[in-house]
Design a protein around this motif. Sequence first.
Motif, PDB file in Angstrom:
ATOM      1  N   MET B 154       0.832  -1.196   0.000  1.00 33.03           N
ATOM      2  CA  MET B 154       0.000   0.000   0.000  1.00 33.03           C
ATOM      3  C   MET B 154       0.872   1.254   0.000  1.00 33.03           C
ATOM      4  O   MET B 154       0.582   2.216  -0.714  1.00 33.03           O
ATOM      5  CB  MET B 154      -0.918  -0.023   1.228  1.00 33.03           C
ATOM      6  N   ILE B 155       1.954   1.231   0.772  1.00 29.59           N
ATOM      7  CA  ILE B 155       2.863   2.382   0.796  1.00 29.59           C
ATOM      8  C   ILE B 155       3.428   2.613  -0.609  1.00 29.59           C
ATOM      9  O   ILE B 155       3.486   3.742  -1.097  1.00 29.59           O
ATOM     10  CB  ILE B 155       4.003   2.145   1.810  1.00 29.59           C
ATOM     11  N   ALA B 156       3.763   1.514  -1.290  1.00 25.20           N
ATOM     12  CA  ALA B 156       4.322   1.628  -2.640  1.00 25.20           C
ATOM     13  C   ALA B 156       3.301   2.232  -3.608  1.00 25.20           C
ATOM     14  O   ALA B 156       3.628   3.132  -4.380  1.00 25.20           O
ATOM     15  CB  ALA B 156       4.780   0.260  -3.126  1.00 25.20           C
ATOM     16  N   TYR B 157       2.046   1.767  -3.529  1.00 20.52           N
ATOM     17  CA  TYR B 157       1.017   2.316  -4.422  1.00 20.52           C
ATOM     18  C   TYR B 157       0.812   3.797  -4.165  1.00 20.52           C
ATOM     19  O   TYR B 157       0.635   4.591  -5.078  1.00 20.52           O
ATOM     20  CB  TYR B 157      -0.327   1.600  -4.215  1.00 20.52           C
ATOM     21  N   ARG B 158       0.785   4.149  -2.875  1.00 17.69           N
ATOM     22  CA  ARG B 158       0.540   5.548  -2.529  1.00 17.69           C
ATOM     23  C   ARG B 158       1.675   6.445  -3.012  1.00 17.69           C
ATOM     24  O   ARG B 158       1.442   7.545  -3.494  1.00 17.69           O
ATOM     25  CB  ARG B 158       0.338   5.689  -1.013  1.00 17.69           C
ATOM     26  N   THR B 159       2.894   5.940  -2.906  1.00 16.43           N
ATOM     27  CA  THR B 159       4.033   6.696  -3.405  1.00 16.43           C
ATOM     28  C   THR B 159       3.892   6.896  -4.912  1.00 16.43           C
ATOM     29  O   THR B 159       4.060   8.000  -5.437  1.00 16.43           O
ATOM     30  CB  THR B 159       5.345   5.928  -3.131  1.00 16.43           C
ATOM     31  N   GLN B 160       3.550   5.786  -5.587  1.00 19.18           N
ATOM     32  CA  GLN B 160       3.432   5.791  -7.042  1.00 19.18           C
ATOM     33  C   GLN B 160       2.385   6.808  -7.509  1.00 19.18           C
ATOM     34  O   GLN B 160       2.549   7.437  -8.542  1.00 19.18           O
ATOM     35  CB  GLN B 160       3.025   4.385  -7.463  1.00 19.18           C
ATOM     36  N   TYR B 161       1.317   6.977  -6.733  1.00 21.30           N
ATOM     37  CA  TYR B 161       0.265   7.901  -7.152  1.00 21.30           C
ATOM     38  C   TYR B 161       0.389   9.273  -6.507  1.00 21.30           C
ATOM     39  O   TYR B 161      -0.593  10.008  -6.377  1.00 21.30           O
ATOM     40  CB  TYR B 161      -1.116   7.271  -6.927  1.00 21.30           C
ATOM     41  N   GLY B 162       1.608   9.600  -6.110  1.00 20.87           N
ATOM     42  CA  GLY B 162       1.915  10.971  -5.704  1.00 20.87           C
ATOM     43  C   GLY B 162       1.343  11.407  -4.377  1.00 20.87           C
ATOM     44  O   GLY B 162       1.020  12.576  -4.205  1.00 20.87           O
ATOM     45  N   SER B 163       1.216  10.481  -3.420  1.00 21.55           N
ATOM     46  CA  SER B 163       0.737  10.891  -2.107  1.00 21.55           C
ATOM     47  C   SER B 163       1.782  11.774  -1.429  1.00 21.55           C
ATOM     48  O   SER B 163       2.973  11.458  -1.462  1.00 21.55           O
ATOM     49  CB  SER B 163       0.484   9.662  -1.238  1.00 21.55           C
ATOM     50  N   PRO B 164       1.352  12.885  -0.818  1.00 24.08           N
ATOM     51  CA  PRO B 164       2.314  13.721  -0.101  1.00 24.08           C
ATOM     52  C   PRO B 164       2.865  13.008   1.133  1.00 24.08           C
ATOM     53  O   PRO B 164       3.967  13.326   1.586  1.00 24.08           O
ATOM     54  CB  PRO B 164       1.490  14.945   0.302  1.00 24.08           C
ATOM     55  N   ALA B 165       2.129  12.058   1.670  1.00 24.44           N
ATOM     56  CA  ALA B 165       2.600  11.334   2.853  1.00 24.44           C
ATOM     57  C   ALA B 165       2.228   9.861   2.731  1.00 24.44           C
ATOM     58  O   ALA B 165       1.262   9.417   3.340  1.00 24.44           O
ATOM     59  CB  ALA B 165       2.001  11.936   4.111  1.00 24.44           C
ATOM     60  N   PRO B 166       2.986   9.109   1.922  1.00 24.24           N
ATOM     61  CA  PRO B 166       2.611   7.715   1.671  1.00 24.24           C
ATOM     62  C   PRO B 166       2.574   6.875   2.952  1.00 24.24           C
ATOM     63  O   PRO B 166       1.782   5.950   3.071  1.00 24.24           O
ATOM     64  CB  PRO B 166       3.705   7.192   0.727  1.00 24.24           C
ATOM     65  N   LEU B 167       3.430   7.252   3.915  1.00 18.41           N
ATOM     66  CA  LEU B 167       3.523   6.439   5.128  1.00 18.41           C
ATOM     67  C   LEU B 167       2.434   6.755   6.148  1.00 18.41           C
ATOM     68  O   LEU B 167       2.306   6.047   7.140  1.00 18.41           O
ATOM     69  CB  LEU B 167       4.890   6.635   5.781  1.00 18.41           C
ATOM     70  N   SER B 168       1.651   7.805   5.894  1.00 19.64           N
ATOM     71  CA  SER B 168       0.650   8.195   6.887  1.00 19.64           C
ATOM     72  C   SER B 168      -0.400   7.101   7.090  1.00 19.64           C
ATOM     73  O   SER B 168      -1.143   7.129   8.047  1.00 19.64           O
ATOM     74  CB  SER B 168      -0.041   9.493   6.468  1.00 19.64           C
ATOM     75  N   VAL B 169      -0.415   6.106   6.199  1.00 17.28           N
ATOM     76  CA  VAL B 169      -1.410   5.047   6.327  1.00 17.28           C
ATOM     77  C   VAL B 169      -0.990   4.015   7.383  1.00 17.28           C
ATOM     78  O   VAL B 169      -1.820   3.252   7.876  1.00 17.28           O
ATOM     79  CB  VAL B 169      -1.649   4.368   4.953  1.00 17.28           C
ATOM     80  N   VAL B 170       0.296   4.002   7.744  1.00 18.83           N
ATOM     81  CA  VAL B 170       0.808   2.925   8.595  1.00 18.83           C
ATOM     82  C   VAL B 170       0.090   2.832   9.936  1.00 18.83           C
ATOM     83  O   VAL B 170      -0.432   1.775  10.299  1.00 18.83           O
ATOM     84  CB  VAL B 170       2.328   3.062   8.812  1.00 18.83           C
ATOM     85  N   GLY B 171       0.040   3.953  10.653  1.00 20.18           N
ATOM     86  CA  GLY B 171      -0.609   3.958  11.965  1.00 20.18           C
ATOM     87  C   GLY B 171      -2.084   3.598  11.881  1.00 20.18           C
ATOM     88  O   GLY B 171      -2.536   2.646  12.529  1.00 20.18           O
ATOM     89  N   PRO B 172      -2.855   4.333  11.057  1.00 16.83           N
ATOM     90  CA  PRO B 172      -4.283   4.014  10.913  1.00 16.83           C
ATOM     91  C   PRO B 172      -4.519   2.572  10.472  1.00 16.83           C
ATOM     92  O   PRO B 172      -5.444   1.918  10.975  1.00 16.83           O
ATOM     93  CB  PRO B 172      -4.750   4.988   9.834  1.00 16.83           C
ATOM     94  N   ALA B 173      -3.683   2.072   9.558  1.00 21.48           N
ATOM     95  CA  ALA B 173      -3.877   0.697   9.086  1.00 21.48           C
ATOM     96  C   ALA B 173      -3.636  -0.293  10.216  1.00 21.48           C
ATOM     97  O   ALA B 173      -4.369  -1.273  10.366  1.00 21.48           O
ATOM     98  CB  ALA B 173      -2.943   0.387   7.919  1.00 21.48           C
ATOM     99  N   LEU B 174      -2.623  -0.014  11.037  1.00 20.61           N
ATOM    100  CA  LEU B 174      -2.328  -0.908  12.158  1.00 20.61           C
ATOM    101  C   LEU B 174      -3.486  -0.901  13.146  1.00 20.61           C
ATOM    102  O   LEU B 174      -3.893  -1.960  13.648  1.00 20.61           O
ATOM    103  CB  LEU B 174      -1.032  -0.456  12.845  1.00 20.61           C
ATOM    104  N   LEU B 175      -4.034   0.281  13.368  1.00 21.26           N
ATOM    105  CA  LEU B 175      -5.188   0.408  14.255  1.00 21.26           C
ATOM    106  C   LEU B 175      -6.368  -0.403  13.706  1.00 21.26           C
ATOM    107  O   LEU B 175      -6.992  -1.186  14.426  1.00 21.26           O
ATOM    108  CB  LEU B 175      -5.562   1.892  14.372  1.00 21.26           C
ATOM    109  N   ALA B 176      -6.642  -0.214  12.397  1.00 25.14           N
ATOM    110  CA  ALA B 176      -7.763  -0.924  11.775  1.00 25.14           C
ATOM    111  C   ALA B 176      -7.547  -2.434  11.826  1.00 25.14           C
ATOM    112  O   ALA B 176      -8.461  -3.195  12.173  1.00 25.14           O
ATOM    113  CB  ALA B 176      -7.931  -0.467  10.327  1.00 25.14           C
ATOM    114  N   THR B 177      -6.329  -2.872  11.511  1.00 26.19           N
ATOM    115  CA  THR B 177      -6.020  -4.300  11.542  1.00 26.19           C
ATOM    116  C   THR B 177      -6.183  -4.858  12.949  1.00 26.19           C
ATOM    117  O   THR B 177      -6.702  -5.961  13.128  1.00 26.19           O
ATOM    118  CB  THR B 177      -4.583  -4.557  11.044  1.00 26.19           C
TER     119      THR B 177
END
Lengths: 178, 198
Positions: B154-177
Amino acid sequence: MKLLNFLSVFLLPFVLFYILVYGLLQKKPIFELFIKGGKQGLHTVCELAPTIVGLLLAVGVFRSSGALDYLCSLLAPLGNLLQIPVAILPLSIIKMFSASGANGLLLDLFKTYGTDSYIGFTASILLSCTETLFYTLSVYFMSVGIKKTRWCVPAGVFLALLSLLVSTRIAGVYATGP
Amino acid sequence: MLNYIWAFMILVGILTAAFTGNLETVSNSILDSARDAIDLLIVMAGVISMWNGFLAIAEDSGLTRQLTKRMQPLMRFFFPGIPDEHPANSYICANFIANFLGLGWACTPTGIEAMKSLKALELERGHSGTIASDEMCTFLILNISSLQLIPINMIAYRTQYGSPAPLSVVGPALLATSVTTLAAVILCRLMVAINNKA
């Protein structure tokens, strides 16, 4: 941030390194073992092939015919009730069947809404917190000839719905875009 | 169940297409999906056979057995019905580790091996082996709830599509998981308890 980048690059090589060194220290014929295991792996893939053809076929027909959009518009009122954006619904449904199909939809959403919009961020979280239910179910159970899956499908669908709810709620808090 | 869902998707798809004049698109997509499946399988064949090779080394050298010993308390919690020394433990552990680390297709071969040994356990118990056991269901549901710690793809996809903060998903994703996995654990416990009472 740096640590995560480091991890994502080094994880795979490190795991392989660790396995090889461990095998060497135990004086095992590692290359022979690798070949033996690899052969079995290919065999597994051949056995999986018809399952994957069947699943992708169903997903392809369901999507391209417009039935998926139709189903999502039917589910829209329920989505509104639970405050789930309609744009996310197809992703959530396809994710139950095929990871590659879901990735295709994800990239469409990224292109349309942006990665850090509410929808883009919900999608990012959603795909990170669930695995493909029916793919895993059919691959794992068919490989050992299970015919009765008991409570797996209802439990899996319940979890899919839950992850949809959780993702939208968390994205509401963390999404930086509109 | 799967029979019906599979048939439903294809039949409803074809009917929808027939009523909306979409049949040509659907014919094309039938052939395309079959080809896509084989494209996917070719990639999978390489990766899965590679992982299976390394797993064979890890297993024969005793690495998985050692890791399994460390994870024994966790196994006893999730799968109280599996005897401590049963080989199913080590395959499930290998699968969980592959899941934690997000090693993608390393999960499939370990998962299948785990299912095979769970089936062996069922046969040892004198069951027919065509009905999913409590352990099989629990194992499957835990797999579906995603145990991945860092969503690397997911981090790779977000980087590829120009996310200003690709890693910002890590914390929320861990919480959701964490939430979905916890729910999965409770759900499995509940279902096992209900089924054993009845």
